[in-house]
Design a protein around this motif. Structure first.
Motif, PDB file in Angstrom:
ATOM      1  N   VAL A   1       0.836  -1.193   0.000  1.00 49.29           N
ATOM      2  CA  VAL A   1       0.000   0.000   0.000  1.00 49.29           C
ATOM      3  C   VAL A   1       0.876   1.249   0.000  1.00 49.29           C
ATOM      4  N   GLY A   2       1.962   1.200   0.734  1.00 51.66           N
ATOM      5  CA  GLY A   2       2.880   2.328   0.795  1.00 51.66           C
ATOM      6  C   GLY A   2       2.378   3.444   1.699  1.00 51.66           C
ATOM      7  N   ASP A   3       3.007   4.589   1.555  1.00 49.66           N
ATOM      8  CA  ASP A   3       2.688   5.761   2.369  1.00 49.66           C
ATOM      9  C   ASP A   3       1.620   6.580   1.654  1.00 49.66           C
ATOM     10  N   VAL A   4       0.383   6.124   1.756  1.00 52.38           N
ATOM     11  CA  VAL A   4      -0.737   6.795   1.094  1.00 52.38           C
ATOM     12  C   VAL A   4      -0.951   8.178   1.707  1.00 52.38           C
ATOM     13  N   SER A   5      -0.835   8.298   3.009  1.00 57.72           N
ATOM     14  CA  SER A   5      -1.047   9.591   3.674  1.00 57.72           C
ATOM     15  C   SER A   5      -0.038  10.629   3.197  1.00 57.72           C
ATOM     16  N   GLY A   6       1.217  10.235   3.094  1.00 59.21           N
ATOM     17  CA  GLY A   6       2.250  11.157   2.623  1.00 59.21           C
ATOM     18  C   GLY A   6       2.019  11.569   1.181  1.00 59.21           C
ATOM     19  N   ALA A   7       1.683  10.609   0.332  1.00 58.51           N
ATOM     20  CA  ALA A   7       1.413  10.918  -1.074  1.00 58.51           C
ATOM     21  C   ALA A   7       0.188  11.817  -1.195  1.00 58.51           C
ATOM     22  N   LEU A   8      -0.838  11.535  -0.407  1.00 63.04           N
ATOM     23  CA  LEU A   8      -2.056  12.348  -0.444  1.00 63.04           C
ATOM     24  C   LEU A   8      -1.773  13.772   0.030  1.00 63.04           C
ATOM     25  N   MET A   9      -0.952  13.912   1.056  1.00 67.79           N
ATOM     26  CA  MET A   9      -0.601  15.234   1.565  1.00 67.79           C
ATOM     27  C   MET A   9       0.078  16.062   0.468  1.00 67.79           C
TER      28      MET A   9
ATOM     29  N   ALA B   1       1.761   6.615  -3.844  1.00 60.52           N
ATOM     30  CA  ALA B   1       1.269   7.326  -5.029  1.00 60.52           C
ATOM     31  C   ALA B   1       0.593   6.346  -5.989  1.00 60.52           C
ATOM     32  N   CYS B   2       1.175   5.166  -6.146  1.00 56.52           N
ATOM     33  CA  CYS B   2       0.552   4.150  -7.006  1.00 56.52           C
ATOM     34  C   CYS B   2      -0.785   3.681  -6.432  1.00 56.52           C
ATOM     35  N   THR B   3      -0.876   3.608  -5.112  1.00 52.38           N
ATOM     36  CA  THR B   3      -2.149   3.255  -4.484  1.00 52.38           C
ATOM     37  C   THR B   3      -3.191   4.326  -4.783  1.00 52.38           C
ATOM     38  N   LEU B   4      -2.785   5.589  -4.760  1.00 59.18           N
ATOM     39  CA  LEU B   4      -3.710   6.664  -5.122  1.00 59.18           C
ATOM     40  C   LEU B   4      -4.172   6.516  -6.569  1.00 59.18           C
ATOM     41  N   VAL B   5      -3.240   6.199  -7.473  1.00 63.99           N
ATOM     42  CA  VAL B   5      -3.613   5.987  -8.876  1.00 63.99           C
ATOM     43  C   VAL B   5      -4.666   4.880  -8.948  1.00 63.99           C
ATOM     44  N   TYR B   6      -4.427   3.796  -8.245  1.00 62.31           N
ATOM     45  CA  TYR B   6      -5.361   2.664  -8.256  1.00 62.31           C
ATOM     46  C   TYR B   6      -6.730   3.082  -7.693  1.00 62.31           C
TER      47      TYR B   6
END
Length: 178
Positions: free
Chosen positions: A12-20, A63-68
């Motif tokens: 999943v990775g760092d979704v919170s950081g990428a979203l921020m 970031a890839c999780t956000l894309v998904y």
């Protein structure tokens, strides 16, 4: 038959950081700033530097999780109108990326198009990209632009500037709930 790029196998990775990072860029653009100010660039640089190599990998996976997540939300939205997400989203975003010649190198555009198509087809963008080797520095900038364009597309579709951020924040909150 299960694919090696099935999202259930993906980090999943760092979704919170990428979203921020994406949310701050969206807010800057929506506030009329065409480029992030020096203070914002410095904060993003400090944040990235504080992560270290493993943290950067987590941010890329996030970031890839956000894309998904965005492509899956868009897939459902377009399918509810009997439209195909790949047909309606990928060409538009690729066109936008091709116009962003200062940020996105032409050789990164096909990779981002593939990333979008993979996510729109239900595959993990992280695992799909990983089969081609390590990320290049040019692809990192392109990935960031791709997530930004997707989030903006979601926001424009819903006519709500905060919808894409709220969509992910709500999903994170539900995932963390006991």
């Amino acid at each position: 038959m299960s694919s090696p790029c099935d999202p259930q196998h993906a980090p999943v990775g760092d979704v919170s950081g990428a979203l921020m990072m994406i949310d701050s860029q969206l807010k800057a653009v929506y506030d009329g700033k065409t480029r992030p100010d020096a203070e914002q660039r410095e904060l993003v640089h400090q944040f990235a530097a504080s992560l270290g190599p493993e943290g950067i990998d987590d941010l890329l996976d996030g970031a890839c999780t956000l894309v998904y997540m965005y492509m899956q939300w868009l897939r459902r939205a377009y399918e509810s109108h009997d439209k195909d997400v790949i047909e309606y989203v990928v060409p538009s975003l690729v066109g936008s990326m091709r116009a962003m010649t200062r940020s996105i190198r032409p050789e990164a555009v096909p990779t981002m198009a593939g990333l979008l198509a993979a996510a729109g087809s239900g595959l993990s963008p992280s695992l799909w990209r990983r089969q081609y080797g390590d990320w290049t520095p040019h692809e990192m900038t392109s990935l960031e632009a791709t997530v930004f364009l997707l989030a903006d597309h979601v926001n424009r579709l819903t006519e709500d500037r905060d919808f894409a951020t709220r969509l992910v924040s709500d999903a994170l909150a539900k995932a963390e709930a006991p």
